[in-house]
Design a protein around this motif. Sequence first.
Motif, mmCIF file in Angstrom:
data_model
loop_
_atom_site.group_PDB
_atom_site.id
_atom_site.type_symbol
_atom_site.label_atom_id
_atom_site.label_comp_id
_atom_site.label_asym_id
_atom_site.label_seq_id
_atom_site.Cartn_x
_atom_site.Cartn_y
_atom_site.Cartn_z
ATOM 1 N N HIS A 43 -71.970 -25.722 -43.610
ATOM 2 C CA HIS A 43 -71.520 -24.880 -42.489
ATOM 3 C C HIS A 43 -70.728 -25.673 -41.448
ATOM 4 C CE1 HIS A 43 -74.355 -22.090 -44.294
ATOM 5 N NE2 HIS A 43 -75.357 -22.894 -44.026
ATOM 6 N N GLN A 223 -60.929 -20.042 -31.468
ATOM 7 C CA GLN A 223 -60.368 -19.358 -32.639
ATOM 8 C C GLN A 223 -58.903 -19.707 -32.916
ATOM 9 O OE1 GLN A 223 -62.477 -17.729 -34.465
ATOM 10 N NE2 GLN A 223 -64.150 -17.594 -32.982
ATOM 11 N N GLN A 347 -67.767 -14.500 -34.250
ATOM 12 C CA GLN A 347 -67.768 -14.919 -35.648
ATOM 13 C C GLN A 347 -68.003 -13.763 -36.627
ATOM 14 O OE1 GLN A 347 -66.787 -17.937 -36.442
ATOM 15 N NE2 GLN A 347 -66.881 -17.512 -38.642
ATOM 16 N N PRO A 348 -68.941 -12.843 -36.369
ATOM 17 C CA PRO A 348 -69.093 -11.706 -37.300
ATOM 18 C C PRO A 348 -67.838 -10.845 -37.403
ATOM 19 C CG PRO A 348 -71.023 -11.907 -35.879
ATOM 20 C CD PRO A 348 -69.985 -12.833 -35.331
ATOM 21 N N HIS A 351 -65.439 -12.665 -39.606
ATOM 22 C CA HIS A 351 -65.880 -12.535 -41.000
ATOM 23 C C HIS A 351 -65.456 -11.193 -41.596
ATOM 24 C CE1 HIS A 351 -68.378 -13.204 -44.528
ATOM 25 N NE2 HIS A 351 -68.912 -12.004 -44.368
ATOM 26 N N LEU A 352 -65.518 -10.134 -40.785
ATOM 27 C CA LEU A 352 -65.186 -8.798 -41.288
ATOM 28 C C LEU A 352 -63.693 -8.510 -41.282
ATOM 29 C CD1 LEU A 352 -68.017 -6.688 -39.588
ATOM 30 C CD2 LEU A 352 -67.794 -7.229 -42.027
#
Length: 380
Positions: A43, A223, A347-348, A351-352
Amino acid sequence: MSKTLNKKIQISLLLIATMGVMSGITVVSSLPLISQTFSHLPHIEFLSKLMLTIPSIIIALFAPVAGIIVDKFGRLKPLYTGIILFVVGGSSGFYLEHFYAILVGRAVLGIAVALLMTSSTALIGDYLDEMARHRFMSVQGMAVAMGGIVFITAGGLLAQLHWSYPFAIYILPLFFLPLLLTSLYEPEKHTHVESDIEIETKLWPVYLTAFFAMVLFYMLPTQLPYLIIETLHGKPSTIGLVIATAMIFNALTSRQYAKLKARFSYVHIYIITFIFFGTGLFIISQAHSIAQLFYSTAFIGIGFGLILVNTNSWFLAKVPAHKRGKASGVLASSFFLGQFSSPLIMQPIVHLYGIQGLFLIVSGIALTTALILFLKGKIS
């Protein structure tokens, strides 16, 4: 409290302010390279972002304690302690080779920044009245932006030589000490006027605003480097160049804050901030090349140029003198809890929907916030 400060005191406070931006932005360009260097760690892409955000959570946890220390023991002793810890913790990545040891150094940096932010914010409130603070905040905002340009550019150039070299920049504040020791003075103790409950009631809107703003704004340094290098195939120096260009607009806008505040309320300035920020994020979300990112820098820079200055000015206008240390600690905690929470919250979504999908969604949130503030009316 006075309307003006001598030049040595002003320069000292401005140098301390640049340390705040130095604490995070200096190593932004190294993050993808750190991820590659320690690729054997599980990670690591997420862990490398903690290089930027570990100081934030430490500040969020320790700043209220630092604020109590500043109110109890004075402004200067915590300030100088913070500078020494800043140099030791900040430069750790330059001479340490183990990833987790460097993370510990970043935690020490967080303690340092907590002490620096609470003591310096309290000093500004102690030294200046409200109108003079608006003028000083304009200059401070410009100085922070210019410092950001220097540190992000230097960090990007040094990162191309080796990922650890940008950490050496944290040694620089040692050279500030002679000026600080000969110019800053300890203000007089202040008497209690209002109850703690009345004070906290007035300040909670400021704290919540600081947290929310940082959750949104800190997605850029956490980001954007990955968008530039992994999606748009840029170089580490490109990260520095894009952010430095935004910082130029940041500096120009911050310098005009006192003039804006003379015409607009705090809420009007927040509306302007979120409109420009949301527009800049939308441009980033649609970019297909590095060149297109530069179109967003004016909008992003103007947003950054107003958000911190406006929040700090609003805060100092509300907090009574005898609570400046403690309240400054809670404000710093709010800012940096937002910074730490930003990559965890974002972050989620990445990811999506991918990084550019994130920028599009947060653009909508920023513009919606501006609309809500416009409809709701004045904060102050």
